[in-house]
Write a protein that holds these residues in place. Structure first.
Motif, PDB file in Angstrom:
ATOM      1  N   UNK A   1       0.815  -1.198   0.000  1.00  0.00           N
ATOM      2  CA  UNK A   1       0.000   0.000   0.000  1.00  0.00           C
ATOM      3  C   UNK A   1       0.858   1.262   0.000  1.00  0.00           C
ATOM      4  N   UNK A   2       1.968   1.172   0.687  1.00  0.00           N
ATOM      5  CA  UNK A   2       2.859   2.330   0.754  1.00  0.00           C
ATOM      6  C   UNK A   2       3.340   2.762  -0.619  1.00  0.00           C
ATOM      7  N   UNK A   3       3.711   1.808  -1.454  1.00  0.00           N
ATOM      8  CA  UNK A   3       4.187   2.151  -2.799  1.00  0.00           C
ATOM      9  C   UNK A   3       3.070   2.719  -3.657  1.00  0.00           C
ATOM     10  N   UNK A   4       1.854   2.208  -3.491  1.00  0.00           N
ATOM     11  CA  UNK A   4       0.722   2.765  -4.244  1.00  0.00           C
ATOM     12  C   UNK A   4       0.489   4.221  -3.832  1.00  0.00           C
ATOM     13  N   UNK A   5       0.580   4.491  -2.542  1.00  0.00           N
ATOM     14  CA  UNK A   5       0.398   5.864  -2.057  1.00  0.00           C
ATOM     15  C   UNK A   5       1.510   6.776  -2.573  1.00  0.00           C
ATOM     16  N   UNK A   6       2.731   6.265  -2.599  1.00  0.00           N
ATOM     17  CA  UNK A   6       3.845   7.055  -3.140  1.00  0.00           C
ATOM     18  C   UNK A   6       3.597   7.357  -4.614  1.00  0.00           C
ATOM     19  N   UNK A  22      -7.707   4.184 -10.414  1.00  0.00           N
ATOM     20  CA  UNK A  22      -7.609   2.762 -10.064  1.00  0.00           C
ATOM     21  C   UNK A  22      -6.803   2.601  -8.777  1.00  0.00           C
ATOM     22  N   UNK A  23      -5.711   3.317  -8.669  1.00  0.00           N
ATOM     23  CA  UNK A  23      -4.858   3.208  -7.478  1.00  0.00           C
ATOM     24  C   UNK A  23      -5.604   3.683  -6.232  1.00  0.00           C
ATOM     25  N   UNK A  24      -6.386   4.727  -6.356  1.00  0.00           N
ATOM     26  CA  UNK A  24      -7.175   5.197  -5.206  1.00  0.00           C
ATOM     27  C   UNK A  24      -8.121   4.101  -4.727  1.00  0.00           C
ATOM     28  N   UNK A  25      -8.776   3.419  -5.655  1.00  0.00           N
ATOM     29  CA  UNK A  25      -9.657   2.305  -5.268  1.00  0.00           C
ATOM     30  C   UNK A  25      -8.866   1.183  -4.610  1.00  0.00           C
ATOM     31  N   UNK A  26      -7.679   0.898  -5.164  1.00  0.00           N
ATOM     32  CA  UNK A  26      -6.844  -0.160  -4.603  1.00  0.00           C
ATOM     33  C   UNK A  26      -6.416   0.180  -3.181  1.00  0.00           C
ATOM     34  N   UNK A  30      -7.407  -1.926  -0.100  1.00  0.00           N
ATOM     35  CA  UNK A  30      -6.261  -2.498   0.602  1.00  0.00           C
ATOM     36  C   UNK A  30      -6.244  -2.117   2.068  1.00  0.00           C
ATOM     37  N   UNK A  31      -6.554  -0.866   2.360  1.00  0.00           N
ATOM     38  CA  UNK A  31      -6.586  -0.430   3.759  1.00  0.00           C
ATOM     39  C   UNK A  31      -7.699  -1.149   4.521  1.00  0.00           C
ATOM     40  N   UNK A  32      -8.866  -1.301   3.901  1.00  0.00           N
ATOM     41  CA  UNK A  32      -9.972  -2.009   4.553  1.00  0.00           C
ATOM     42  C   UNK A  32      -9.614  -3.477   4.783  1.00  0.00           C
ATOM     43  N   UNK A  33      -8.978  -4.103   3.797  1.00  0.00           N
ATOM     44  CA  UNK A  33      -8.563  -5.502   3.950  1.00  0.00           C
ATOM     45  C   UNK A  33      -7.513  -5.639   5.049  1.00  0.00           C
ATOM     46  N   UNK A  34      -6.581  -4.702   5.095  1.00  0.00           N
ATOM     47  CA  UNK A  34      -5.546  -4.730   6.122  1.00  0.00           C
ATOM     48  C   UNK A  34      -6.177  -4.591   7.508  1.00  0.00           C
ATOM     49  N   UNK A  67     -14.194  -7.292  -1.252  1.00  0.00           N
ATOM     50  CA  UNK A  67     -13.065  -6.358  -1.372  1.00  0.00           C
ATOM     51  C   UNK A  67     -11.864  -7.018  -2.053  1.00  0.00           C
ATOM     52  N   UNK A  68     -11.607  -8.270  -1.721  1.00  0.00           N
ATOM     53  CA  UNK A  68     -10.483  -8.977  -2.331  1.00  0.00           C
ATOM     54  C   UNK A  68     -10.705  -9.144  -3.832  1.00  0.00           C
ATOM     55  N   UNK A  69     -11.919  -9.497  -4.213  1.00  0.00           N
ATOM     56  CA  UNK A  69     -12.268  -9.645  -5.633  1.00  0.00           C
ATOM     57  C   UNK A  69     -12.084  -8.316  -6.359  1.00  0.00           C
ATOM     58  N   UNK A  70     -12.552  -7.225  -5.747  1.00  0.00           N
ATOM     59  CA  UNK A  70     -12.414  -5.907  -6.365  1.00  0.00           C
ATOM     60  C   UNK A  70     -10.945  -5.497  -6.450  1.00  0.00           C
TER      61      UNK A  70
END
Length: 194
Positions: A1-6, A22-26, A30-34, A67-70
């Protein structure tokens, strides 16, 4: 997630707007899954599930699966968007090299692009039995061979005798890839292509 945010922080404006979406959705998924995984840590470590017959885990499962599927769909969408950007960049690079009259590097880039596309066709050994993929691969192999042949001819024609190590290395890599592809196509071990 850190790299996506960067990556979001490095946004390229309108050129990367689709990627950013797309990255914002990820990141959100990702944060919700974490958070869900973190919430389950103590539950699992303490074996609380033995007392409630997995009730907490079962209650979280539908949201987790959704969420995992998305997240996986978004990963595929990100890959598609990055491929589109990369293909647009290919066109720009080739145009610049052609304008500079650097025909050896035009051939190197065209051969390398075709080689990357050839490798991307095959995700599993059974793909080598797919007639459609094999037809695409044969066309790409022809492009690679044409580029390699042109590179070699241009290097051989240089009158100054100057060694072109990088260019010759590109030629040799292309020929090696073609050799491996042809060996597999002739019935060899497809795992060689990994």
């Amino acid at each position: 997630l850190g790299n996506l945010k960067k990556g979001l922080a490095l946004s390229g404006g309108a050129d990367t707007a689709k990627v950013d979406d797309v990255v914002k959705r990820m990141v959100a998924n990702g944060e919700a899954l974490f958070k869900q995984a973190t919430d389950l840590d103590g539950y699992i470590d303490s074996k609380k599930y033995l007392e409630d017959n997995l009730a907490k885990g079962k209650a979280m499962e539908p949201e987790f699966v959704q969420r995992w599927t998305q997240l996986n769909r978004d990963f595929d969408a990100l890959s598609d968007e990055l491929d589109a950007i990369e293909r647009a960049n290919r066109t720009k690079v080739l145009a610049r090299l052609k304008a500079d009259g650097d025909t050896v590097w035009v051939d190197i880039k065209q051969g390398t692009y075709a080689a990357n596309d050839l490798l991307a066709l095959f995700e599993k050994a059974s793909d080598f039995k797919d007639a459609g993929k094999m037809a695409q691969a044969d066309a790409l192999a022809k492009q690679i061979e044409d580029s390699a042949t042109s590179i070699k001819a241009q290097l051989d024609a240089k009158a100054d005798g100057e060694q072109q190590y990088e260019e010759m290395g590109a030629y040799e890599d292309m020929m090696s890839l073609l050799g491996t592809y042809r060996q597999i196509k002739a019935g060899g071990d497809a795992s060689q292509f990994d």
